[in-house]
Design an enzyme around this catalytic site. Structure first.
Site, PDB file in Angstrom:
ATOM      1  N   HIS A   1       0.776  -1.273  -0.071  1.00 48.27           N
ATOM      2  CA  HIS A   1       0.129  -0.028   0.087  1.00 48.27           C
ATOM      3  C   HIS A   1       0.952   1.201  -0.059  1.00 48.27           C
ATOM      4  O   HIS A   1       1.748   1.385   0.956  1.00 48.27           O
ATOM      5  CB  HIS A   1      -0.959  -0.039   1.122  1.00 48.27           C
ATOM      6  CG  HIS A   1      -2.010  -1.017   1.171  1.00 48.27           C
ATOM      7  ND1 HIS A   1      -2.298  -1.836   2.238  1.00 48.27           N
ATOM      8  CD2 HIS A   1      -2.658  -1.706   0.222  1.00 48.27           C
ATOM      9  CE1 HIS A   1      -3.373  -2.988   1.781  1.00 48.27           C
ATOM     10  NE2 HIS A   1      -3.547  -2.776   0.514  1.00 48.27           N
TER      11      HIS A   1
ATOM     12  N   GLU B   1       1.613   3.733   3.083  1.00 50.77           N
ATOM     13  CA  GLU B   1       2.245   3.224   4.221  1.00 50.77           C
ATOM     14  C   GLU B   1       3.794   3.205   4.469  1.00 50.77           C
ATOM     15  O   GLU B   1       4.581   2.687   4.286  1.00 50.77           O
ATOM     16  CB  GLU B   1       1.838   1.923   4.430  1.00 50.77           C
ATOM     17  CG  GLU B   1       0.185   1.856   4.482  1.00 50.77           C
ATOM     18  CD  GLU B   1      -0.377   0.237   4.143  1.00 50.77           C
ATOM     19  OE1 GLU B   1       0.242  -0.564   4.244  1.00 50.77           O
ATOM     20  OE2 GLU B   1      -1.414   0.535   4.063  1.00 50.77           O
TER      21      GLU B   1
ATOM     22  N   ARG C   1      -5.525  -7.248  -2.475  1.00 48.76           N
ATOM     23  CA  ARG C   1      -6.867  -8.154  -2.724  1.00 48.76           C
ATOM     24  C   ARG C   1      -6.781  -8.643  -3.946  1.00 48.76           C
ATOM     25  O   ARG C   1      -7.693  -9.337  -4.536  1.00 48.76           O
ATOM     26  CB  ARG C   1      -7.996  -7.031  -2.904  1.00 48.76           C
ATOM     27  CG  ARG C   1      -8.164  -5.986  -1.664  1.00 48.76           C
ATOM     28  CD  ARG C   1      -8.723  -6.872  -0.395  1.00 48.76           C
ATOM     29  NE  ARG C   1      -9.237  -5.992   0.651  1.00 48.76           N
ATOM     30  CZ  ARG C   1      -8.180  -5.526   1.600  1.00 48.76           C
ATOM     31  NH1 ARG C   1      -6.908  -6.250   1.391  1.00 48.76           N
ATOM     32  NH2 ARG C   1      -8.408  -4.940   2.418  1.00 48.76           N
TER      33      ARG C   1
ATOM     34  N   HIS D   1       2.622  -3.717   6.857  1.00 45.94           N
ATOM     35  CA  HIS D   1       1.712  -2.769   6.397  1.00 45.94           C
ATOM     36  C   HIS D   1       1.832  -1.685   7.654  1.00 45.94           C
ATOM     37  O   HIS D   1       2.536  -1.901   8.637  1.00 45.94           O
ATOM     38  CB  HIS D   1       0.352  -3.083   6.433  1.00 45.94           C
ATOM     39  CG  HIS D   1       0.036  -3.940   5.160  1.00 45.94           C
ATOM     40  ND1 HIS D   1      -0.738  -3.534   4.058  1.00 45.94           N
ATOM     41  CD2 HIS D   1       0.294  -5.071   4.826  1.00 45.94           C
ATOM     42  CE1 HIS D   1      -0.859  -4.424   3.135  1.00 45.94           C
ATOM     43  NE2 HIS D   1      -0.004  -5.448   3.529  1.00 45.94           N
TER      44      HIS D   1
ATOM     45  N   GLU E   1       1.155  -4.763  11.111  1.00 43.94           N
ATOM     46  CA  GLU E   1       0.396  -3.393  11.059  1.00 43.94           C
ATOM     47  C   GLU E   1       1.181  -2.607  11.883  1.00 43.94           C
ATOM     48  O   GLU E   1       1.086  -2.484  13.160  1.00 43.94           O
ATOM     49  CB  GLU E   1      -0.884  -3.211  11.403  1.00 43.94           C
ATOM     50  CG  GLU E   1      -1.860  -3.831  10.320  1.00 43.94           C
ATOM     51  CD  GLU E   1      -2.137  -3.283   8.986  1.00 43.94           C
ATOM     52  OE1 GLU E   1      -1.920  -2.145   8.848  1.00 43.94           O
ATOM     53  OE2 GLU E   1      -3.013  -3.773   8.213  1.00 43.94           O
TER      54      GLU E   1
END
Ligand code: 0X9
Ligand code: ZN
Length: 743
Positions: free
Chosen positions: A169, A172, A245, A297, A373
């Protein structure tokens, strides 16, 4: 790009990064405590971007348009404003980052967010300096940027391998820093540390910091909060697929997915339709014996194990929980920044997600696939813009967590193997350097009693205080902490908590309360041992109690005839016997840019700052020439009227400059093209735009020491007024000269 000299490169970064805020004009970042699917749908219709992550649905950080904000107010929906003008916040962050860059020579690589090109260079540097790291080229992104990484191997075949990647992503950013740091540190530790040598003799390690280079570059140039890749979609003007995804594990399964090209969680047209997911897949499939994978992430402070798409238990559940907890503990114990481990939706801490990379690496390759995360835990801690001061902490946490996966893959039991140490571990097969001793209280590895207490927990200095904490909503303090002389307290859940602290009543106790959301719900009071309230408040709060000497106002200039050496704040009462003019400049701790409206009697920079020399680390001029008091080295020579100087101090100081006051309208300031340091020659503050109106055409940017900026092209004046004593970094597109208006 690679061959540009660093300084030119640096200027370019800022020019482009100034525009990544443009999509966020007139938007606000808010926090909602609960988001029903109906509310989410309404907000999406009114232009809202969910920054998702932790506690999605039960609470959310959302970027909203003015229309959506009004709609929330009209419908009496309670929300908390985190950043009222998001564009201004990104602009200020960019300016602050740029100032950090201009002040530093680049040696503190992990203290500033780095661009794609800088990371590419760093990977080469690590490969060149390490005996076991080789640069790997996995393939090209959609826009033909190289997806590079490092492979650590001491040779041999079919050794267990682990794969780490950041930045699926784009926004990030801290994941890019943390994975690069991981590679850098691994290379250094291999050279010096026996335990790391043992590990890397057994395990091959792959680290790829930026798997979405196009998206990452786009967050620097155009849109700070871009998430997906940059591949166009047929029949839609919306660009990009959510890489996380697009993997073939419950692809398009409906858990946080969308088939709309405009969605941030767009699944793509088929598994691996996204160029970068396909490149990664091909590379990972060819790695023999891949046993572990970590997809990094931000933000939320979580460690997540498979499955991501269902709460059903995976076949290796027990092993996944055991490694997950080991990584989670290693992270949390690094700096006591709490992370949470879970599988599936992690008991509602997150959400399920279909088509993610770690589910694929587990399902297809049989590697235990985890998600980290990283910091922060919420948007109030900076969200995707984790403050640069915390990058290194986040890197160190990630390093310790990721090392646990290597230790697990090596199949060894690291521990203390010295039978005389208090933490001797009979089961360990390799000494990991953790052996420690008993402290004075008999705790293995302890640091002795807490300040104020003896080993039995009795308060030995001063008094025992009772601290009562309350939350009016009853859901804990939502990240707020009260810090009393360094001891941090909070309510984790529920409506109240009572704590005791030991303190020395002869001292001055400082109190702050801040750091989280929903501050209007927070209240607390501090009671003495006989129940008398000493202090109470809410959040935010800064204050003190106890024996704190009051501030004394008076003349604080040693050159004045009425100098008061007990005074701590200047009350403008200083008197001077001669006709000399004096300016007192308040200089803060750390970096500052100063200038003066006085032509000093003794202009050499060393005599100018003689009274504060003990606190002065360095002074620099616009050419980068330095005065280093510790080395008695003065390359600057005399201070020039009209110039400003960068200064770094070890404590707050008042600099007194005496001489003859400058008549601003009679003094012409000549500025060159490019960067200069501009002094302010008037004796009172005035609007910056009015002061510089004669050279407005030539100005590209003006900045202050704390990162505020004036950008004429954007009609943006984040500085406001010019202030006597301050100096300014200024960049011009051509030479120019001007004079300030009269005082
Ligand atoms: O949504 C994602 O792809 C990940 N979160 S993020 O905010 N960084 O986008 C989480 C994916 C993993 N989810 C689970 N394992 N539940
Ligand atoms: Zn992510």
């Amino acid at each position: 790009m690679k061959n540009l000299i660093p300084f030119a490169f640096l200027l370019m970064v800022f020019q482009i990064s100034a525009q990544n805020s443009a999509p966020y004009a007139n938007t606000t970042l808010i926090h909602l405590k609960s988001v029903s699917p109906a509310l989410e749908a309404s907000l999406n219709n009114l232009e809202a971007t969910f920054l998702s992550c932790r506690e999605h649905q039960s609470s959310s950080d959302i970027i909203v348009s003015e229309t959506a904000l009004n709609w929330l107010s009209i419908n009496n929906i309670v929300f908390e404003t985190i950043v009222s003008d998001l564009k201004e916040k990104i602009d200020n962050d960019n300016a602050a980052m740029e100032l950090l860059r201009s002040q530093r020579d680049g040696e503190e690589w992990y203290e500033i967010y780095r661009t794609y090109d800088e990371v590419q260079d760093k990977l080469v540097e690590i490969a060149n300096s390490s005996s076991i790291a080789t640069l790997i080229d996995l393939g090209d992104s959609y826009e033909n940027r190289a997806i590079n990484g490092l492979k650590f191997s001491t040779g041999g075949t079919n050794k267990p391998a682990v794969f780490f990647n950041g930045c699926q992503h784009a926004r990030e950013w801290v994941t890019v820093m943390a994975t690069t740091y991981f590679a850098d540190q691994l290379a250094q530790e291999y050279a010096t540390d026996n335990f790391t040598q043992t590990l890397l003799d057994i395990v091959d390690v792959y680290i790829v910091p930026i798997v979405n280079p196009d998206g990452y570059v786009y967050t620097h140039t155009t849109d700070r909060y871009w998430r997906k890749n940059r591949q166009p979609n047929a029949n839609s003007s919306c660009v990009g697929t959510d890489l996380n995804r697009n993997w073939d594990a419950d692809w398009n399964g409906g858990e946080s997915t969308s088939t709309s090209e405009c969605s941030d969680v767009y699944v793509g047209t088929s598994p691996f339709s996204a160029t970068e997911a396909n490149v990664l897949k091909n590379y990972m499939e060819a790695v023999p014996n891949l046993v572990g994978h970590l997809d990094i992430h931000s933000y939320s402070a979580l460690v997540l194990g498979p499955w991501g798409y269902t709460n059903a238990e995976s076949p290796d559940h027990d092993e996944i929980v055991s490694l997950g907890n080991a990584m989670n503990d290693a992270i949390t114990n690094t700096n006591n920044y709490p992370f949470t481990f879970g599988v599936g939706d992690a008991n509602g801490a997150l959400y399920l997600a279909s088509g993610t990379m770690p589910d694929w690496s587990y399902d297809e390759l049989g590697a235990l696939g985890y998600t980290f995360e990283l910091r922060p835990n919420s948007s109030s801690g900076g969200g995707f813009e984790l403050p640069e001061s915390q990058i290194l902490d986040a890197c160190a946490e990630n390093f310790n967590g990721a090392m646990e996966m290597i230790i697990w893959a090596a199949g060894i039991q690291g521990g203390c193997m010295d039978a005389t140490a208090c933490n001797y571990d009979v089961n360990s097969t390799v000494d990991d350097g953790s052996c420690t001793e008993l402290d004075e209280c008999g705790d293995c590895g302890g640091n002795g009693p807490n300040p104020g207490y003896d080993c039995d927990g009795n308060c030995v200095t001063g008094e025992t205080l009772t601290i009562q904490l309350e939350d009016s909503y009853g859901d804990g303090w939502n990240g707020n902490n009260i810090i009393i002389n360094g001891s941090s307290l909070t309510i984790v859940s529920g409506s109240s908590s009572t704590e005791v602290l030991c303190y020395d009543s002869n001292s001055c106790i400082s109190v702050t309360c801040d750091g989280g959301n929903w501050q209007e719900e927070v209240s607390w009071s501090i009671l003495s041992s006989d129940g008398i309230e000493l202090l109470s408040g809410g959040a935010p709060f800064i204050g003190e109690f106890g024996n704190c000497s009051a501030e004394i106002s008076g003349c604080i200039d040693p050159l004045a005839s009425n100098y008061n050496n007990l005074a701590t704040i200047d009350d403008s009462s200083c008197e001077y016997s001669s006709a000399t003019d004096v300016q007192i400049i308040n200089l803060p701790l750390g970096w500052y840019i100063f200038s003066s409206f006085i032509q000093p009697d003794s202009p050499s920079i060393d005599s100018l700052v003689n009274s504060i020399v003990d606190a002065t680390v360095i002074i620099k001029d616009a050419q980068g020439l330095a005065y280093l008091p510790e080395w008695e080295f003065n390359a600057i020579g005399d201070a020039n009227v009209g110039d400003a100087y960068l200064i770094k101090l070890l404590s707050n100081q008042n600099l007194s400059i005496s001489g003859t006051k400058i008549i601003p309208e009679e003094f012409v300031i000549n500025l060159s093209e490019g960067w200069s340091l501009l002094g302010y020659l008037r004796d009172s503050p005035a609007n910056l735009v009015e002061m510089l109106t004669d050279i407005n055409e030539q100005i590209i940017i003006v900045k202050t020491f704390d990162g505020s900026a004036y950008l004429p092209d954007w009609d943006f004046n984040g500085i406001g007024e010019m202030t006597p004593g301050q100096g300014y970094q200024i960049k011009l597109n051509a030479v120019a000269n001007f004079s300030y208006p009269s005082n």
